[in-house]
Design a protein around this motif. Structure first.
Motif, PDB file in Angstrom:
ATOM      1  N   ILE A  38      58.731  50.044  22.518  1.00  0.00           N
ATOM      2  CA  ILE A  38      58.835  48.724  23.174  1.00  0.00           C
ATOM      3  C   ILE A  38      57.687  47.826  22.681  1.00  0.00           C
ATOM      4  O   ILE A  38      57.898  46.636  22.397  1.00  0.00           O
ATOM      5  N   GLU A  39      56.499  48.409  22.548  1.00  0.00           N
ATOM      6  CA  GLU A  39      55.357  47.601  22.082  1.00  0.00           C
ATOM      7  C   GLU A  39      55.600  47.120  20.648  1.00  0.00           C
ATOM      8  O   GLU A  39      55.228  45.998  20.300  1.00  0.00           O
ATOM      9  N   ASN A  40      56.242  47.961  19.851  1.00  0.00           N
ATOM     10  CA  ASN A  40      56.528  47.551  18.468  1.00  0.00           C
ATOM     11  C   ASN A  40      57.504  46.390  18.392  1.00  0.00           C
ATOM     12  O   ASN A  40      57.650  45.755  17.358  1.00  0.00           O
ATOM     13  N   LEU A  41      58.201  46.149  19.496  1.00  0.00           N
ATOM     14  CA  LEU A  41      59.138  45.010  19.499  1.00  0.00           C
ATOM     15  C   LEU A  41      58.516  43.765  20.138  1.00  0.00           C
ATOM     16  O   LEU A  41      59.213  42.836  20.532  1.00  0.00           O
ATOM     17  N   GLY A  42      57.193  43.746  20.287  1.00  0.00           N
ATOM     18  CA  GLY A  42      56.510  42.496  20.687  1.00  0.00           C
ATOM     19  C   GLY A  42      55.977  42.483  22.109  1.00  0.00           C
ATOM     20  O   GLY A  42      55.674  41.412  22.641  1.00  0.00           O
ATOM     21  N   PHE A  43      55.843  43.635  22.757  1.00  0.00           N
ATOM     22  CA  PHE A  43      55.340  43.665  24.139  1.00  0.00           C
ATOM     23  C   PHE A  43      54.044  44.455  24.246  1.00  0.00           C
ATOM     24  O   PHE A  43      53.693  45.194  23.333  1.00  0.00           O
ATOM     25  N   LYS A  44      53.381  44.282  25.384  1.00  0.00           N
ATOM     26  CA  LYS A  44      52.194  45.110  25.707  1.00  0.00           C
ATOM     27  C   LYS A  44      52.445  45.731  27.074  1.00  0.00           C
ATOM     28  O   LYS A  44      52.966  45.059  27.975  1.00  0.00           O
ATOM     29  N   LEU A  45      52.044  46.994  27.196  1.00  0.00           N
ATOM     30  CA  LEU A  45      52.239  47.668  28.485  1.00  0.00           C
ATOM     31  C   LEU A  45      51.174  47.205  29.479  1.00  0.00           C
ATOM     32  O   LEU A  45      49.995  47.159  29.154  1.00  0.00           O
ATOM     33  N   ARG A  46      51.609  46.825  30.686  1.00  0.00           N
ATOM     34  CA  ARG A  46      50.623  46.487  31.723  1.00  0.00           C
ATOM     35  C   ARG A  46      50.512  47.610  32.753  1.00  0.00           C
ATOM     36  O   ARG A  46      49.435  48.029  33.124  1.00  0.00           O
ATOM     37  N   ASN A  47      51.644  48.105  33.207  1.00  0.00           N
ATOM     38  CA  ASN A  47      51.642  49.174  34.209  1.00  0.00           C
ATOM     39  C   ASN A  47      52.711  50.199  33.908  1.00  0.00           C
ATOM     40  O   ASN A  47      53.781  49.842  33.386  1.00  0.00           O
TER      41      ASN A  47
ATOM     42  N   GLY B  93      57.361  44.775  14.986  1.00  0.00           N
ATOM     43  CA  GLY B  93      57.942  45.633  13.965  1.00  0.00           C
ATOM     44  C   GLY B  93      59.395  45.237  13.722  1.00  0.00           C
ATOM     45  O   GLY B  93      60.013  44.599  14.579  1.00  0.00           O
ATOM     46  N   ASN B  94      59.923  45.662  12.611  1.00  0.00           N
ATOM     47  CA  ASN B  94      61.329  45.438  12.338  1.00  0.00           C
ATOM     48  C   ASN B  94      62.140  46.438  13.154  1.00  0.00           C
ATOM     49  O   ASN B  94      61.808  47.627  13.183  1.00  0.00           O
ATOM     50  N   ILE B  95      63.199  45.972  13.842  1.00  0.00           N
ATOM     51  CA  ILE B  95      63.938  46.871  14.744  1.00  0.00           C
ATOM     52  C   ILE B  95      64.483  48.094  14.005  1.00  0.00           C
ATOM     53  O   ILE B  95      64.495  49.203  14.545  1.00  0.00           O
ATOM     54  N   GLU B  96      64.888  47.918  12.753  1.00  0.00           N
ATOM     55  CA  GLU B  96      65.444  49.065  12.015  1.00  0.00           C
ATOM     56  C   GLU B  96      64.367  50.115  11.730  1.00  0.00           C
ATOM     57  O   GLU B  96      64.634  51.307  11.751  1.00  0.00           O
ATOM     58  N   GLU B  97      63.131  49.620  11.511  1.00  0.00           N
ATOM     59  CA  GLU B  97      62.029  50.584  11.311  1.00  0.00           C
ATOM     60  C   GLU B  97      61.712  51.333  12.606  1.00  0.00           C
ATOM     61  O   GLU B  97      61.496  52.534  12.610  1.00  0.00           O
TER      62      GLU B  97
ATOM     63  N   ILE C 167      66.154  45.095  24.126  1.00  0.00           N
ATOM     64  CA  ILE C 167      64.721  44.775  24.255  1.00  0.00           C
ATOM     65  C   ILE C 167      64.386  43.582  23.349  1.00  0.00           C
ATOM     66  O   ILE C 167      63.628  42.677  23.721  1.00  0.00           O
ATOM     67  N   LYS C 168      65.007  43.592  22.170  1.00  0.00           N
ATOM     68  CA  LYS C 168      64.784  42.479  21.237  1.00  0.00           C
ATOM     69  C   LYS C 168      65.291  41.175  21.876  1.00  0.00           C
ATOM     70  O   LYS C 168      64.650  40.119  21.774  1.00  0.00           O
ATOM     71  N   GLU C 169      66.431  41.279  22.576  1.00  0.00           N
ATOM     72  CA  GLU C 169      66.991  40.102  23.256  1.00  0.00           C
ATOM     73  C   GLU C 169      66.052  39.633  24.372  1.00  0.00           C
ATOM     74  O   GLU C 169      65.851  38.434  24.570  1.00  0.00           O
ATOM     75  N   ALA C 170      65.455  40.600  25.072  1.00  0.00           N
ATOM     76  CA  ALA C 170      64.508  40.239  26.138  1.00  0.00           C
ATOM     77  C   ALA C 170      63.335  39.465  25.543  1.00  0.00           C
ATOM     78  O   ALA C 170      62.866  38.470  26.110  1.00  0.00           O
ATOM     79  N   SER C 171      62.871  39.919  24.372  1.00  0.00           N
ATOM     80  CA  SER C 171      61.749  39.252  23.729  1.00  0.00           C
ATOM     81  C   SER C 171      62.136  37.818  23.324  1.00  0.00           C
ATOM     82  O   SER C 171      61.317  36.902  23.411  1.00  0.00           O
ATOM     83  N   ARG C 172      63.371  37.627  22.925  1.00  0.00           N
ATOM     84  CA  ARG C 172      63.823  36.274  22.541  1.00  0.00           C
ATOM     85  C   ARG C 172      63.825  35.333  23.747  1.00  0.00           C
ATOM     86  O   ARG C 172      63.317  34.216  23.684  1.00  0.00           O
ATOM     87  N   ILE C 173      64.371  35.791  24.886  1.00  0.00           N
ATOM     88  CA  ILE C 173      64.549  34.847  26.009  1.00  0.00           C
ATOM     89  C   ILE C 173      63.294  34.687  26.880  1.00  0.00           C
ATOM     90  O   ILE C 173      63.197  33.729  27.636  1.00  0.00           O
ATOM     91  N   LEU C 174      62.332  35.603  26.750  1.00  0.00           N
ATOM     92  CA  LEU C 174      61.139  35.501  27.604  1.00  0.00           C
ATOM     93  C   LEU C 174      60.154  34.447  27.098  1.00  0.00           C
ATOM     94  O   LEU C 174      59.927  34.339  25.886  1.00  0.00           O
ATOM     95  N   ILE C 175      59.544  33.736  28.048  1.00  0.00           N
ATOM     96  CA  ILE C 175      58.450  32.830  27.669  1.00  0.00           C
ATOM     97  C   ILE C 175      57.240  33.684  27.291  1.00  0.00           C
ATOM     98  O   ILE C 175      57.185  34.868  27.649  1.00  0.00           O
ATOM     99  N   LYS C 176      56.284  33.067  26.610  1.00  0.00           N
ATOM    100  CA  LYS C 176      55.029  33.796  26.342  1.00  0.00           C
ATOM    101  C   LYS C 176      54.337  34.027  27.683  1.00  0.00           C
ATOM    102  O   LYS C 176      54.311  33.124  28.527  1.00  0.00           O
TER     103      LYS C 176
END
Ligand SMILES: C[S@@+](CC[C@H](N)C(=O)[O-])C[C@H]1O[C@@H](n2cnc3c(N)ncnc32)[C@H](O)[C@@H]1O
Length: 408
Positions: free
Chosen positions: A352-361, A384-388, A318-327
């Protein structure tokens, strides 16, 4: 008691008395006389007295009504019985599906999961066939279990050392998919095509795009793509679309269903699909551990995990997805319902939200799978920090349960 029955309201055991028809005593008198006698002195108009013929018709009508009632009753009873049968079956199906959707018995006339190449099951005796099914089934279960209970690094190393394991796994997986009412890959294919053709890229409701060589392109990353069916299906649609857009959409609707209100509004549709997995079984696939894919930061519009959050460290994916996705890019996930311990999926969504996403559906209407649609906010949010987020145990041990196939 089935799920759809309510105590005290059951219909199937309730005995309904047969409708009794009271015999009317026939008088020998002429009906006209009786009526005349009955009304005499009441000051009624004689012409309104029912005649014999009319009375006969009324009796006939009454008789017909009773027959109709009986028929109606029988009709309704049959319908109720059928509905009860259907409800019972549906409720049993639901229980079975939720329990072990990945444990359907493959049909004996199709190759068993992980069957060695070069063996024709139709040439084996029934006993040999049974033994082979058992043996290949247990190899398939073993590989599957490894993928769910080890880290992604170990999984990649295992497949590099023993590539035949991967083929065995995929034969088994394909035979499971055959028994599902709908393949979740088809649902994602449909969503990409319908949103892609119906709305302009980056418009409200349209898919997010990335500019490549001056052209807005929907860049999709299919993480843990299996046989790359998503790319195969989208590329095949695009081949037709380049020739004739309307015909392509018509053909696609026939094959994939739904999309009633979808029409071609985006005449400049462009897709680029990247497919990643542990082994290259066709040209569409790039070998990579999905915790670290060969894509630039913010270069992708949609990231898809279709039943592929398998490693015990899947939050790294999920962290990798956040890296490669555009805003503004989208993260689509489908997982097996029974993997999620909390029925409202709150913990999973929160992680998932703690790793930089927002739920849409969030769609858990399907009895086998739960589908999530997140996006990466344009303004960015506090990550959030992934380890946390992970805590002291690997997420594959608490956030999503491994999907282990049952021994038969
Ligand atoms: C259940 S299959 C689903 C395949 C495909 N998405 C589909 O729905 O048909 C999960 C896939 O994820 C892949 N996978 C699991 N962990 C992976 C990792 N760390 N890196 C790349 N692929 C991975 C497996 O090899 C497998 O092909």
């Amino acid at each position: 008691m089935s799920l759809f029955e309510v105590e005290g309201w059951g219909l199937e055991n309730r005995k309904v008395k047969a409708i009794e028809k009271k015999k009317r005593k026939r008088t020998d008198n002429n009906n006209d006389d009786v009526n005349e006698k009955e009304i005499s002195g009441l000051g009624l108009d004689k012409s309104k007295i029912p005649k014999k013929e009319k009375m006969k018709n009324e009796n006939e009508n009454e008789k017909n009504e009773l027959v109709k009632d009986k028929e109606n009753y029988k009709d309704k009873k049959d319908k109720r019985d059928n509905k009860d049968k259907r409800d019972k079956k549906r409720s049993k199906d639901n229980e079975d599906n939720n329990e072990d959707i990945m444990n359907k018995k493959p049909k004996m006339d199709m190759p068993p999961p992980g069957m060695p190449d070069g063996i024709d099951p139709s040439k084996l005796t029934p006993l040999q066939r049974k033994m082979l099914f058992k043996l290949s089934g247990s190899r398939f279960r073993w590989i599957n279990e490894q993928l769910y209970t080890t880290t992604s690094e170990n999984a990649l190393n295992m497949i590099k050392k023993q590539p035949e394991l991967y083929e065995e796994y995929h034969k088994g997986f394909a035979s499971q998919v055959e028994s599902w009412p709908e393949n979740p890959v088809d649902v994602f294919t449909r969503e990409l095509v319908y949103r892609g053709v119906n709305k302009m890229i980056n418009s409200p409701g349209g898919l997010p795009g990335v500019v490549i060589n001056g052209q807005k392109t929907i860049v999709v990353s299919d993480m843990g793509c299996g046989e790359a069916n998503l790319a195969i299906q989208i590329d095949s649609f695009m081949d037709n679309y380049k020739k004739n857009q309307k015909e392509a959409l018509k053909k696609f609707k026939k094959q994939f269903g739904a999309g009633k209100d979808v029409s071609v509004k985006n005449f400049k549709l462009l897709f680029k699909i990247h497919s990643f997995d542990l082994k290259k079984i066709n040209d569409k696939i790039t070998v990579a551990d999905i915790k670290n894919v060969p894509m630039l930061d913010e270069s992708c519009s949609v990231v898809i995990f279709c039943l592929s959050l398998m490693g015990t460290n899947f939050l790294d994916f999920i962290k990798e997805a956040s890296r490669i996705l555009i805003k503004g890019g989208e993260l689509w996930i489908t997982e097996i319902k029974s993997r999620i311990s909390d029925p409202k999926c709150k913990e999973f969504i929160k992680a998932i939200e703690n790793l930089g996403f927002k739920l849409r559906n969030f769609d858990d209407g399907n009895k086998m799978f739960t589908k999530f649609e997140f996006y990466k906010p344009i303004k960015g949010i506090k990550k959030g920090n992934i380890e946390e987020v992970r805590g002291d145990r690997a997420e594959g041990e608490w956030l999503l349960k491994p999907c282990i196939y049952k021994r038969r």
